[in-house]
Enzyme design. Structure first.
Site, mmCIF file in Angstrom:
data_model
loop_
_atom_site.group_PDB
_atom_site.id
_atom_site.type_symbol
_atom_site.label_atom_id
_atom_site.label_comp_id
_atom_site.label_asym_id
_atom_site.label_seq_id
_atom_site.Cartn_x
_atom_site.Cartn_y
_atom_site.Cartn_z
ATOM 1 N N LEU A 152 0.840 -1.200 0.000
ATOM 2 C CA LEU A 152 0.000 0.000 0.000
ATOM 3 C C LEU A 152 0.878 1.255 0.000
ATOM 4 O O LEU A 152 0.754 2.127 0.855
ATOM 5 C CB LEU A 152 -0.957 -0.002 1.199
ATOM 6 C CG LEU A 152 -2.202 0.882 1.023
ATOM 7 C CD1 LEU A 152 -3.143 0.289 -0.017
ATOM 8 C CD2 LEU A 152 -2.940 1.064 2.347
ATOM 9 N N ARG A 154 2.559 4.247 -2.901
ATOM 10 C CA ARG A 154 1.935 5.233 -3.781
ATOM 11 C C ARG A 154 0.948 4.580 -4.749
ATOM 12 O O ARG A 154 -0.197 5.010 -4.882
ATOM 13 C CB ARG A 154 3.013 5.982 -4.578
ATOM 14 C CG ARG A 154 4.014 6.760 -3.740
ATOM 15 C CD ARG A 154 5.014 7.453 -4.650
ATOM 16 N NE ARG A 154 6.104 8.090 -3.917
ATOM 17 C CZ ARG A 154 7.259 7.513 -3.635
ATOM 18 N NH1 ARG A 154 7.482 6.260 -4.009
ATOM 19 N NH2 ARG A 154 8.198 8.171 -2.979
ATOM 20 N N ILE A 230 1.210 -5.525 -11.359
ATOM 21 C CA ILE A 230 1.698 -4.307 -12.001
ATOM 22 C C ILE A 230 2.963 -3.807 -11.305
ATOM 23 O O ILE A 230 3.350 -2.652 -11.473
ATOM 24 C CB ILE A 230 0.619 -3.198 -12.003
ATOM 25 C CG1 ILE A 230 0.070 -2.961 -10.583
ATOM 26 C CG2 ILE A 230 -0.498 -3.544 -12.973
ATOM 27 C CD1 ILE A 230 -0.849 -1.758 -10.463
ATOM 28 N N ARG A 232 6.601 -5.878 -10.171
ATOM 29 C CA ARG A 232 7.748 -6.473 -10.832
ATOM 30 C C ARG A 232 7.538 -7.974 -10.942
ATOM 31 O O ARG A 232 6.995 -8.611 -10.032
ATOM 32 C CB ARG A 232 9.038 -6.198 -10.052
ATOM 33 C CG ARG A 232 9.639 -4.828 -10.282
ATOM 34 C CD ARG A 232 10.264 -4.702 -11.669
ATOM 35 N NE ARG A 232 11.044 -3.496 -11.810
ATOM 36 C CZ ARG A 232 10.565 -2.344 -12.256
ATOM 37 N NH1 ARG A 232 9.283 -2.238 -12.573
ATOM 38 N NH2 ARG A 232 11.359 -1.285 -12.393
ATOM 39 N N GLU A 261 12.180 -10.577 -18.829
ATOM 40 C CA GLU A 261 11.616 -9.717 -19.869
ATOM 41 C C GLU A 261 12.704 -9.306 -20.866
ATOM 42 O O GLU A 261 13.839 -9.063 -20.476
ATOM 43 C CB GLU A 261 11.027 -8.448 -19.233
ATOM 44 C CG GLU A 261 9.888 -8.712 -18.285
ATOM 45 C CD GLU A 261 9.442 -7.429 -17.575
ATOM 46 O OE1 GLU A 261 9.945 -6.335 -17.916
ATOM 47 O OE2 GLU A 261 8.608 -7.519 -16.666
ATOM 48 N N HIS A 279 4.994 -4.893 -20.185
ATOM 49 C CA HIS A 279 5.538 -3.949 -19.204
ATOM 50 C C HIS A 279 5.286 -2.512 -19.656
ATOM 51 O O HIS A 279 6.218 -1.734 -19.898
ATOM 52 C CB HIS A 279 7.031 -4.194 -19.001
ATOM 53 C CG HIS A 279 7.544 -3.651 -17.694
ATOM 54 N ND1 HIS A 279 8.634 -4.167 -17.023
ATOM 55 C CD2 HIS A 279 7.112 -2.623 -16.912
ATOM 56 C CE1 HIS A 279 8.855 -3.497 -15.923
ATOM 57 N NE2 HIS A 279 7.941 -2.538 -15.823
#
Length: 319
Positions: A152, A154, A230, A232, A261, A279
């Site tokens: 929790l 930003r 959303i 890593r 990735e 991403h």
């Protein structure tokens, strides 16, 4: 007029590179035909390394530049930078927090909606001319459901505020319990997963070990639950998630980030119950411009001897 030298690990968007080239003598490591030779040439004098959240800066790269004083990163995530090694050498680090929060939260909500309502598959069926021919299963609603947020900070708070507009019940897990939010705190990730319909990962990867979210959490989320990541890819135990999706242990997943990735595990491509994104959570014109501006502001401050606008410190690290 003498220009300060700047080593860029991976090039930024062209417009941003042009702006940097107007002030600095740029060297791009990833585009060099002989990167080791370039590092050796720059080693006696280079003070500044510019990177991004994916490329980061390894201990090996840091050691190759003994006069390095600062690493400026285009992105909020710093998990790809060897922070401990940089700190041990007195090297400062900056990132670009806050400016991408809203876009990342927006994509989190978009992925949750798209997964719940099977948007991608319905689009594909319609384009294939199968509307009225193929049997399309019913989907599930989002409004009024229970959302669990891991981290929790930003982004997590921005997601929670958006979820409130959907009349969702917001629960969260974090290392800290916050008194300034109305959401329900849950002490463990598996316990959180067991009590929600959607589980969204928003945590900072530098504060969680690789594979921290694994089978125990997926089993607790259950066959009707959705996972959205959303943050890593490293935070998720990806082999465990793939196995769970293959056996339909959860209803679905929506992922913007992965291990390795962009060469993601090909097993993802064959799964109908996962929504894949490359991403792109912060990839809007507005946010990328703001990120690049922060990079330039940090560079200007460093070379002028001013306070760095967004120097990264561990106690302030909140995704």
């Amino acid at each position: 007029m003498h220009k300060e030298e700047l080593l860029v690990v991976t090039p930024y968007p062209q417009a941003d590179m042009e702006l940097l080239a107007g002030k600095y003598d740029l060297h791009v490591l990833s585009q060099s035909p002989q990167p080791e030779r370039l590092l050796a040439e720059l080693a006696p004098r280079l003070r500044v390394l510019a990177t991004n959240g994916e490329s980061g800066a390894s201990a090996q790269l840091i050691d190759a530049l003994p006069r390095l004083e600062i690493i400026v990163s285009y992105g909020v995530g710093v998990d790809a930078i060897d922070l401990a090694h940089a700190a041990a050498k007195g090297i400062r680090v900056t990132n670009t927090p806050d400016v991408l929060t809203g876009d990342v939260a927006d994509l989190g909500i978009a992925l949750m909606l798209a997964a719940a309502r099977d948007v991608a598959r319905c689009d594909a069926l319609t384009r294939a001319g199968q509307w009225g021919q193929a049997q399309i299963p019913l989907t599930t609603r989002v409004f009024g459901k229970r959302l669990g947020i891991i981290g929790l900070g930003r982004v997590g708070r921005a997601v929670a505020r958006r979820a409130e507009a959907f009349d969702m019940q917001v629960h969260y897990h974090d290392k800290l319990r916050f008194d300034d939010v109305p959401y329900r705190y849950v002490g463990g990730m598996a316990e959180l997963a067991a009590g929600v319909d959607f589980l969204m990962v928003c945590a900072a990867a530098d504060q969680m070990p690789r594979g921290a979210i694994g089978r125990e959490v997926f089993d607790a989320l259950g066959a009707d639950g959705f996972l959205i990541n959303i943050a890593r890819g490293s935070i998720i135990d990806e082999p465990a998630l793939l196995a769970c999706l293959e056996r339909r242990g959860i209803r679905g997943a929506a992922l913007d980030v992965f291990w390795n990735e962009p060469a993601i595990d090909p097993r993802f491509l064959a799964l109908p119950n996962v929504l894949l994104q490359p991403h792109r959570a912060s990839a809007t014109v507005e946010t990328r411009a703001a990120m690049a501006r922060l990079v330039r502001d940090n560079l200007d401050a460093f070379f002028s001897g001013s306070a760095l606008p967004t120097e990264f410190t561990m106690h302030l690290a909140r995704a």
